[in-house]
Write an enzyme that holds these catalytic residues in place. Structure first.
Site, PDB file in Angstrom:
ATOM      1  CD  GLU A   1      -2.230  -6.707   5.536  1.00  0.00           C
ATOM      2  OE1 GLU A   1      -2.934  -5.713   5.793  1.00  0.00           O
ATOM      3  OE2 GLU A   1      -1.563  -6.801   4.487  1.00  0.00           O
TER       4      GLU A   1
ATOM      5  CG  HIS B   1      -4.088  -3.933   3.373  1.00  0.00           C
ATOM      6  ND1 HIS B   1      -3.100  -3.625   4.286  1.00  0.00           N
ATOM      7  CD2 HIS B   1      -4.612  -2.747   2.981  1.00  0.00           C
ATOM      8  CE1 HIS B   1      -3.045  -2.316   4.458  1.00  0.00           C
ATOM      9  NE2 HIS B   1      -3.954  -1.757   3.666  1.00  0.00           N
TER      10      HIS B   1
ATOM     11  CG  ASN C   1      -7.350   1.839   4.256  1.00  0.00           C
ATOM     12  OD1 ASN C   1      -7.782   2.887   3.804  1.00  0.00           O
ATOM     13  ND2 ASN C   1      -6.748   1.771   5.440  1.00  0.00           N
TER      14      ASN C   1
ATOM     15  CB  CYS D   1      -1.006  -0.035   1.151  1.00  0.00           C
ATOM     16  SG  CYS D   1      -2.379  -1.145   0.772  1.00  0.00           S
TER      17      CYS D   1
END
Length: 372
Positions: free
Chosen positions: A346, A344, A300, A258
């Protein structure tokens, strides 16, 4: 029950649009930030504690928030990072066996204001049409002119450096100290689940403050470097950009997530752009251009890298593409052990479709060590 107080509250946007709702009690102070929305149907605790949301007022499109409470094991940082919460229905009753407390108590401990009974469908439609903008939350519903004056003094997210607000102040370690894979993490606002993914694969991790130099990280003798997610505009993070340049030049295995992805792009001369309203949710479709396979991802971010500049950069190849708007979702540096993604892998919250990228990172470190 505090809900019975139903204190009137107001959300005022920078363009003058007003949304009314209720809150539990008078705010101790007005709250300001960039208004944004997340489309996830679950994972609100992880969202509220994600450092990447620092400085933002969160609108949840899921109409029911708080219904399953919170659990101390599910935070992505040690505290709530959003500036405020806007939702349709705020649940004061917790309906999950393994919740530690209610969301109401969790947010009350950090004095985070919530405005509920808001027409969030209309609010999200407005943001989608007019773009992300600053907003102010208040219980001073009769003084909109004064609220607008206060709002006009709040800085824009464009050009705003926020990593320093959420990064660790001193380095720390976790994971297996005997591991051959030593991973230095540049903390621009790292999520705990990123660290868990690295530790679960047997890595020994040292997390460094946001302004650490390449030399600082290399003195620890890492086998690889991860440049983390985080809030704000990437352009002011000149030390991180310089670090990324050294990582690429010195061929240190490097993985960016990100904000880290944007930092790597800037290090390669690719500019970043403020998005109209960003990507925030847990159902964003991505295509891996190497395998042709698609994956559903957690995202995000309010900034992106310039696609035309990426395509024209002979040293960079696009590895992943966002299927909704065709924006760049991942890059690899040609003939260098460096790659990054604009989402993301994760999760936390979100699907696990992209966790293979951590395996790719470990494979890249192992390959580089063998060649060295």
């Amino acid at each position: 029950m505090k809900y019975n107080l139903k204190t009137p509250a107001v959300l005022l946007l920078a363009d003058g649009t007003v949304f009314h709702g209720k809150t539990t009690e008078k705010f101790s102070s007005n709250r300001l930030g960039e208004i944004c929305f997340n489309t996830g149907m679950s994972g609100y605790q992880e969202i509220f504690t994600d450092p990447s949301y620092f400085g933002q007022i969160m609108v949840t499109t899921n109409p029911h928030i708080g219904n399953y409470g919170v659990n101390s094991d599910e935070g992505e940082s040690e505290s709530v990072k959003i500036s405020g919460l806007i939702c349709k229905n705020f649940s004061f009753t917790t309906s999950r066996v393994n919740s530690d407390s209610s969301l109401e108590d969790f947010l009350e401990k950090v004095n985070l204001p919530v405005i509920f009974d808001v027409d969030t469908r209309a609010l999200v439609s407005h943001i989608r049409k007019n773009g992300a903008m600053n907003a102010i939350m208040s219980t001073d519903t009769d003084n909109l002119d004064a609220l607008m004056e206060e709002l006009e003094q709040h800085p824009s997210m464009k050009g705003l450096e926020l990593a320093s607000k959420v990064s660790t102040s001193k380095a720390y370690t976790l994971g297996d100290k005997l591991s051959d894979q030593r991973i230095a993490v540049l903390d621009l606002g790292v999520k705990q689940n990123i660290l868990r993914r690295l530790a679960d694969r047997g890595g020994f991790i040292k997390v460094f403050p946001y302004d650490s130099s390449f030399q600082d990280l290399m003195e620890w003798k890492p086998t690889g470097i991860l440049i983390s997610n985080g809030p704000g505009d990437p352009e002011p993070l000149t030390s991180a950009i310089e670090l990324a340049k050294h990582c690429i030049e010195e061929e240190v295995p490097t993985f960016g997530i990100c904000l880290g992805h944007q930092i790597i792009a800037l290090a390669m001369g690719i500019p970043t752009l403020k998005m109209h309203n960003g990507h925030r949710g847990i159902n964003h479709p991505i295509q891996n251009l190497k395998t042709g396979k698609s994956e559903i991802t957690s995202q995000n971010h309010g900034f992106t890298i310039d696609k035309d500049s990426t395509v024209s950069n002979s040293q960079v190849e696009i590895s992943h593409m966002h299927l909704n708007d065709k924006s760049v979702a991942g890059i690899r540096i040609k003939d260098k052990p460096c790659f990054s993604v604009q989402y993301h892998p994760e999760a936390g919250p979100g699907p696990n479709d992209a966790t293979y990228l951590f395996d790719d990172f470990f494979d890249m470190m192992s390959k580089q060590n063998i060649e060295a």
